[in-house]
Motif scaffolding. Structure first.
Motif, PDB file in Angstrom:
ATOM      1  N   TYR A   1      68.625  50.714  29.422  1.00  0.00           N
ATOM      2  CA  TYR A   1      68.701  52.068  28.875  1.00  0.00           C
ATOM      3  C   TYR A   1      69.450  52.951  29.872  1.00  0.00           C
ATOM      4  O   TYR A   1      69.388  52.711  31.084  1.00  0.00           O
ATOM      5  CB  TYR A   1      67.309  52.635  28.630  1.00  0.00           C
ATOM      6  CG  TYR A   1      67.248  53.600  27.482  1.00  0.00           C
ATOM      7  CD1 TYR A   1      66.997  53.140  26.196  1.00  0.00           C
ATOM      8  CD2 TYR A   1      67.463  54.961  27.663  1.00  0.00           C
ATOM      9  CE1 TYR A   1      66.955  54.020  25.114  1.00  0.00           C
ATOM     10  CE2 TYR A   1      67.427  55.835  26.603  1.00  0.00           C
ATOM     11  CZ  TYR A   1      67.177  55.368  25.330  1.00  0.00           C
ATOM     12  OH  TYR A   1      67.159  56.228  24.264  1.00  0.00           O
TER      13      TYR A   1
ATOM     14  N   PRO B   1      69.967  44.931  27.601  1.00  0.00           N
ATOM     15  CA  PRO B   1      68.562  45.290  27.798  1.00  0.00           C
ATOM     16  C   PRO B   1      68.430  46.398  28.862  1.00  0.00           C
ATOM     17  O   PRO B   1      67.564  46.346  29.745  1.00  0.00           O
ATOM     18  CB  PRO B   1      67.943  43.974  28.277  1.00  0.00           C
ATOM     19  CG  PRO B   1      69.044  43.326  29.066  1.00  0.00           C
ATOM     20  CD  PRO B   1      70.328  43.699  28.346  1.00  0.00           C
TER      21      PRO B   1
ATOM     22  N   PHE C   1      70.619  47.596  17.894  1.00  0.00           N
ATOM     23  CA  PHE C   1      70.386  46.275  17.311  1.00  0.00           C
ATOM     24  C   PHE C   1      71.075  46.121  15.958  1.00  0.00           C
ATOM     25  O   PHE C   1      71.491  45.028  15.589  1.00  0.00           O
ATOM     26  CB  PHE C   1      68.884  46.005  17.193  1.00  0.00           C
ATOM     27  CG  PHE C   1      68.270  45.501  18.468  1.00  0.00           C
ATOM     28  CD1 PHE C   1      68.498  44.198  18.898  1.00  0.00           C
ATOM     29  CD2 PHE C   1      67.476  46.327  19.257  1.00  0.00           C
ATOM     30  CE1 PHE C   1      67.940  43.725  20.090  1.00  0.00           C
ATOM     31  CE2 PHE C   1      66.914  45.864  20.443  1.00  0.00           C
ATOM     32  CZ  PHE C   1      67.155  44.555  20.853  1.00  0.00           C
TER      33      PHE C   1
ATOM     34  N   ARG D   1      74.957  41.879  20.589  1.00  0.00           N
ATOM     35  CA  ARG D   1      74.221  41.528  21.807  1.00  0.00           C
ATOM     36  C   ARG D   1      74.038  42.768  22.671  1.00  0.00           C
ATOM     37  O   ARG D   1      74.648  42.904  23.733  1.00  0.00           O
ATOM     38  CB  ARG D   1      74.998  40.446  22.562  1.00  0.00           C
ATOM     39  CG  ARG D   1      74.138  39.519  23.429  1.00  0.00           C
ATOM     40  CD  ARG D   1      74.891  38.242  23.751  1.00  0.00           C
ATOM     41  NE  ARG D   1      76.139  38.495  24.427  1.00  0.00           N
ATOM     42  CZ  ARG D   1      76.343  38.354  25.729  1.00  0.00           C
ATOM     43  NH1 ARG D   1      75.368  37.964  26.514  1.00  0.00           N
ATOM     44  NH2 ARG D   1      77.532  38.572  26.250  1.00  0.00           N
TER      45      ARG D   1
ATOM     46  N   ARG E   1      67.448  52.589  20.184  1.00  0.00           N
ATOM     47  CA  ARG E   1      67.299  51.126  20.313  1.00  0.00           C
ATOM     48  C   ARG E   1      67.607  50.434  18.986  1.00  0.00           C
ATOM     49  O   ARG E   1      68.349  49.441  18.937  1.00  0.00           O
ATOM     50  CB  ARG E   1      65.884  50.788  20.765  1.00  0.00           C
ATOM     51  CG  ARG E   1      65.611  49.292  20.936  1.00  0.00           C
ATOM     52  CD  ARG E   1      64.124  49.006  20.992  1.00  0.00           C
ATOM     53  NE  ARG E   1      63.453  49.457  19.763  1.00  0.00           N
ATOM     54  CZ  ARG E   1      62.134  49.517  19.616  1.00  0.00           C
ATOM     55  NH1 ARG E   1      61.337  49.158  20.608  1.00  0.00           N
ATOM     56  NH2 ARG E   1      61.597  49.944  18.476  1.00  0.00           N
TER      57      ARG E   1
ATOM     58  N   HIS F   1      59.190  50.279  25.376  1.00  0.00           N
ATOM     59  CA  HIS F   1      60.163  49.876  24.353  1.00  0.00           C
ATOM     60  C   HIS F   1      60.960  48.643  24.793  1.00  0.00           C
ATOM     61  O   HIS F   1      62.041  48.372  24.271  1.00  0.00           O
ATOM     62  CB  HIS F   1      61.105  51.035  24.032  1.00  0.00           C
ATOM     63  CG  HIS F   1      60.473  52.103  23.179  1.00  0.00           C
ATOM     64  ND1 HIS F   1      59.629  53.058  23.700  1.00  0.00           N
ATOM     65  CD2 HIS F   1      60.544  52.342  21.847  1.00  0.00           C
ATOM     66  CE1 HIS F   1      59.228  53.862  22.721  1.00  0.00           C
ATOM     67  NE2 HIS F   1      59.765  53.446  21.588  1.00  0.00           N
ATOM     68  N   ASP F   2      60.416  47.915  25.761  1.00  0.00           N
ATOM     69  CA  ASP F   2      60.937  46.598  26.158  1.00  0.00           C
ATOM     70  C   ASP F   2      62.301  46.650  26.857  1.00  0.00           C
ATOM     71  O   ASP F   2      63.103  45.715  26.720  1.00  0.00           O
ATOM     72  CB  ASP F   2      61.015  45.645  24.959  1.00  0.00           C
ATOM     73  CG  ASP F   2      59.644  45.401  24.340  1.00  0.00           C
ATOM     74  OD1 ASP F   2      58.662  45.307  25.111  1.00  0.00           O
ATOM     75  OD2 ASP F   2      59.555  45.313  23.101  1.00  0.00           O
ATOM     76  N   PHE F   3      62.550  47.706  27.620  1.00  0.00           N
ATOM     77  CA  PHE F   3      63.745  47.756  28.455  1.00  0.00           C
ATOM     78  C   PHE F   3      63.347  47.461  29.899  1.00  0.00           C
ATOM     79  O   PHE F   3      62.606  48.233  30.507  1.00  0.00           O
ATOM     80  CB  PHE F   3      64.425  49.126  28.376  1.00  0.00           C
ATOM     81  CG  PHE F   3      65.122  49.374  27.074  1.00  0.00           C
ATOM     82  CD1 PHE F   3      66.402  48.884  26.852  1.00  0.00           C
ATOM     83  CD2 PHE F   3      64.504  50.099  26.060  1.00  0.00           C
ATOM     84  CE1 PHE F   3      67.056  49.099  25.648  1.00  0.00           C
ATOM     85  CE2 PHE F   3      65.143  50.328  24.852  1.00  0.00           C
ATOM     86  CZ  PHE F   3      66.422  49.825  24.643  1.00  0.00           C
TER      87      PHE F   3
ATOM     88  N   GLY G   1      74.997  49.504  25.400  1.00  0.00           N
ATOM     89  CA  GLY G   1      73.583  49.811  25.506  1.00  0.00           C
ATOM     90  C   GLY G   1      73.334  51.232  25.033  1.00  0.00           C
ATOM     91  O   GLY G   1      74.267  51.996  24.780  1.00  0.00           O
TER      92      GLY G   1
END
Length: 333
Positions: free
Chosen positions: A267, A265, A257, A262, A253, A285-287, A228
């Motif tokens: 941070y 999710p 990716f 994989r 991020r 940021h979708d974490f 991560g």
């Protein structure tokens, strides 16, 4: 001090082996925070390395102890538990920064004992020769690269009004190392650009300090390790303005990716520093999860964007009962 340590170790052992301790930890998750696993234990014993480093013998001792008392599980199994949780408490290992020795020294022992782990990468460093300031400045001042680079850095620090303490020349190794630890902690408040300039005054090492993406993918393909983001430049997020904060999170991020199959999710805040503004940006940021450095166990409650962890030093890896004492303190209602 020795008596105090003995009391803590004994209390920690009794806690994990008592019905009270087992009841308090039932259904709980313990997240551990490590950084480096050095190639030998003597190097990790010194105070200026002790908090961030463990040696291979101490690390293996910790792994054996953890498997005896806990179910060692992937981080996401604690954060997103299923209905099949066992009676025993669960523990997940996390590593911060992305040091090269995670692959060389930690990974073989994780494989040997089949203990999963999550490694959080400061992505600008991965696959580059960019250096962590703490390591470069600390080891140069310690004399690991010779006396000439050491004196050059000391003179440079004097010229910018950050003179090193006299005790950095103390004949007592432990006292000198402790002085260096306190001095480095004081440098944390400096502007990141200044820390980068100080790092540039240090000699270049023969090997990069950080992992490369090939090593990341090789560990990921084992199924034992996931990765991560831990910032991009390792800048302290609370000290950045809104624009730089968004760029830092986005860059780290995107690198994850691009570099992993994989990515987690989750941070991981550099230095653990976060506030409401930073947490809002992380969520934007979708974490759904983020790791701090506050101590405590995880029961599925509390702020998922400031998850607690217990730091592991060389001292606690050698004496895991000290860790169980801290878990006991963190598990109390």
């Amino acid at each position: 001090m020795a008596i105090k340590q003995l009391i803590k170790r004994t209390s920690g052992w009794l806690y994990l082996n008592s019905s009270v301790g087992r009841n308090q930890l039932h259904g709980a998750g313990v997240i551990l925070m490590l950084h480096r696993v050095l190639s030998n234990d003597r190097a990790a014993d010194l105070p200026h390395r002790n908090e961030l480093c463990v040696g291979p013998k101490a690390f293996e001792h910790l792994l054996v102890w953890l498997r005896k008392h806990f179910d060692c599980v992937p981080l996401m199994e604690i954060l997103q538990p299923n209905a099949l949780r066992t009676e025993r408490p669960q523990v997940a290992l996390t590593f911060d920064d992305g040091w090269r020795d995670n692959a060389a020294n930690a990974f073989p022992l994780l494989q040997k004992h089949q203990v999963p782990a999550s490694i959080f990468l400061s992505t600008d460093f991965i696959g580059s020769r960019q250096r962590f300031w703490w390591e470069s400045i600390g080891e140069t001042l310690w004399g690991s690269h010779g006396e000439k680079p050491r004196m050059h850095l000391i003179e440079y620090l004097q010229s910018i009004h950050h003179p090193v303490p006299v005790l950095l020349d103390d004949i007592d190794v432990d006292r000198r190392s402790l002085t260096l630890l306190h001095y480095l902690q004081g440098l944390k408040a400096l502007d990141p650009m200044m820390l980068e300039r100080l790092t540039d005054e240090c000699p270049q090492e023969s090997q990069p300090q950080a992992l490369d993406w090939h090593q990341v993918r090789a560990m990921e393909s084992s199924g034992l390790v996931r990765f991560g983001p831990h910032g991009a430049s390792h800048a302290i997020l609370t000290g950045l303005d809104d624009v730089r904060l968004g760029e830092e999170i986005s860059r780290s991020r995107d690198a994850m990716f691009n570099g992993c199959n994989r990515p987690l999710p989750v941070y991981c805040y550099p230095n653990g520093d976060n506030d409401e503004r930073v947490r809002e940006q992380i969520a934007h940021h979708d974490f759904p999860f983020a790791l701090g450095t506050g101590s405590g166990i995880y029961r599925g409650t509390g702020d998922p964007l400031n998850l607690p962890r217990f730091g592991v030093s060389q001292r606690t890896a050698r004496n895991p009962e000290l860790l169980s004492w801290r878990i006991y303190r963190g598990a109390r209602p």
